[in-house]
Design a protein around this motif. Sequence first.
Motif, mmCIF file in Angstrom:
data_model
loop_
_atom_site.group_PDB
_atom_site.id
_atom_site.type_symbol
_atom_site.label_atom_id
_atom_site.label_comp_id
_atom_site.label_asym_id
_atom_site.label_seq_id
_atom_site.Cartn_x
_atom_site.Cartn_y
_atom_site.Cartn_z
ATOM 1 N N PHE A 154 -28.029 25.929 4.556
ATOM 2 C CA PHE A 154 -27.266 26.354 3.889
ATOM 3 C C PHE A 154 -27.525 26.001 2.692
ATOM 4 N N ASP A 155 -26.798 25.100 2.736
ATOM 5 C CA ASP A 155 -26.444 23.899 1.250
ATOM 6 C C ASP A 155 -26.795 23.685 0.004
ATOM 7 N N ALA A 156 -28.354 23.633 0.680
ATOM 8 C CA ALA A 156 -29.172 23.211 0.047
ATOM 9 C C ALA A 156 -29.426 24.808 -0.656
ATOM 10 N N LEU A 157 -29.473 25.914 -0.256
ATOM 11 C CA LEU A 157 -29.287 27.068 -1.047
ATOM 12 C C LEU A 157 -28.686 27.142 -1.758
ATOM 13 N N LEU A 158 -27.492 26.877 -1.123
ATOM 14 C CA LEU A 158 -26.231 27.199 -2.484
ATOM 15 C C LEU A 158 -26.391 26.167 -3.634
ATOM 16 N N THR A 204 -21.963 32.286 6.133
ATOM 17 C CA THR A 204 -21.521 31.354 6.414
ATOM 18 C C THR A 204 -23.295 30.295 6.188
ATOM 19 N N ALA A 205 -23.206 29.482 7.395
ATOM 20 C CA ALA A 205 -24.563 28.450 7.616
ATOM 21 C C ALA A 205 -25.102 28.952 8.938
ATOM 22 N N GLU A 206 -23.664 28.592 9.602
ATOM 23 C CA GLU A 206 -24.599 29.375 11.215
ATOM 24 C C GLU A 206 -25.363 30.836 10.931
ATOM 25 N N THR A 207 -24.657 31.686 10.189
ATOM 26 C CA THR A 207 -25.542 33.051 10.884
ATOM 27 C C THR A 207 -26.682 33.112 9.333
ATOM 28 N N CYS A 208 -26.629 32.591 8.346
ATOM 29 C CA CYS A 208 -27.988 32.248 7.794
ATOM 30 C C CYS A 208 -29.012 31.579 8.475
ATOM 31 N N GLU A 209 -28.509 30.321 9.001
ATOM 32 C CA GLU A 209 -29.588 29.850 9.421
ATOM 33 C C GLU A 209 -30.119 29.636 11.192
ATOM 34 N N SER A 210 -29.538 30.684 11.450
ATOM 35 C CA SER A 210 -30.043 31.230 12.923
ATOM 36 C C SER A 210 -30.933 32.564 12.479
ATOM 37 N N ARG A 244 -17.354 38.277 -1.587
ATOM 38 C CA ARG A 244 -16.734 37.003 -2.169
ATOM 39 C C ARG A 244 -17.301 35.642 -2.715
ATOM 40 N N LEU A 245 -18.621 35.566 -2.016
ATOM 41 C CA LEU A 245 -19.042 33.870 -2.358
ATOM 42 C C LEU A 245 -20.346 34.548 -2.738
ATOM 43 N N ALA A 246 -20.636 35.677 -3.381
ATOM 44 C CA ALA A 246 -21.472 35.678 -4.565
ATOM 45 C C ALA A 246 -20.836 35.698 -5.685
ATOM 46 N N GLY A 247 -19.256 36.067 -5.834
ATOM 47 C CA GLY A 247 -18.318 36.239 -6.875
ATOM 48 C C GLY A 247 -17.790 34.624 -7.666
ATOM 49 N N ARG A 248 -18.180 33.472 -6.544
ATOM 50 C CA ARG A 248 -17.560 32.419 -6.726
ATOM 51 C C ARG A 248 -19.350 31.605 -7.121
ATOM 52 N N VAL A 249 -20.012 31.487 -6.873
ATOM 53 C CA VAL A 249 -21.566 31.245 -7.154
ATOM 54 C C VAL A 249 -21.999 31.545 -8.232
#
Length: 394
Positions: free
Chosen positions: A173-177, A160-166, A216-221
Amino acid sequence: MTHKHTDSSRLRDGLARIQRFARLSARQRNQLVLNRMERRAKARKLQSGPRMLDLVPTHRCNLRCVGCVHYDNEGPGDLSLPFFRSILEESAPWVVQYRFCSLGEPLLNKDIPEMLELAARAGIGCNLMTNGTLLTRELAEHLISKARLDILTFSIDGATAETCESLRRGLKFDALLDAVAAVVDAKRRAGLDHPVIQANSIAMKDNIDELPDLVRLAGRVGIEDLNVHFLTVEGETGFASSLFDEPERQRRVFEEARRAGQDLGVVLHLPPDIDDTSFRQRCYLPWDTLIIDTDGTARMCYFSWEEAVGNVVEDGGIRAVWNNALYQMVRGTIETECPFYRYCGHCGYRVGYARREAHEGKNASNADLFSFDWEREGAPPRPSGTRLANPDHK
């Protein structure tokens, strides 16, 4: 890092290794075979050079990650293009791969694209690790079409953006994706089977429950491999952030993540369970890899950062450092009860994570672990090029 794989992921890993081997020159193949023979024999003095050179591209970083001790240390500057050319000239006959990752964000070094191109022309594969913040679509196209990347690794510490950005302060986070999507798209349009697109993730109490969703996110992107490492307690993180005292929680989450990886085809590399007291694994780094800092200071691994094994500029080049008396002492003692580099006896990679010491970075109470045993009988003299990466870090 020990690899816990499904049968399908073992097959894919094996195919990837075959493909990388097929891209090597005959001279590189011969050197790689010789290196494997020498490390199997536990040779002290090697005829082969290091299979991989881990090159520090910069000490600068544009993020302020909570678990990092390096972001406030600019150190001796960036890896210069002339110095890289000298490394390339010496190592091209035998090295198989360059890895650009240690300390800072590699893409802050403006010469990285040219370095990757030069390595590609010399037939040397590269592994680039990045936080993704500077990876534009244009740069992604360049990395795929011009550089001979074997692996491109993104640092992602949550789903999630909240966890990664903290945890990675300054990250969007969106720019990373978007950066991941740019690389996946460029690779698809080029019709290439490389680079393998990976993610590294540091597991701690603040993010461990998101690990199955990260798979699951890794699988999607389009991330193919996910490497998970336990937090090493340094920087602003205290031991309370470590999973050391929550083995049941760790095991439960790892099992769910493992199932998700099997369902989605994501290759998941997990460390052994924290309470696994039987785990043992041989470390091949002293036969395999040499880290070279921007000023030529050489180190054997990330847990020996403040104890150099020499300096490739001052001590006669890479091969001279690779076979100096200090390095030979490391190779000859690493599998004994009293390794010359003391931390080797506590390293989680070798003996698992059931000991508290395997989760701690250097601090005032354990500083002796992170040093060579210079007082032991037969210890070699300190090489002239040894010095601390950051003398102010305690």
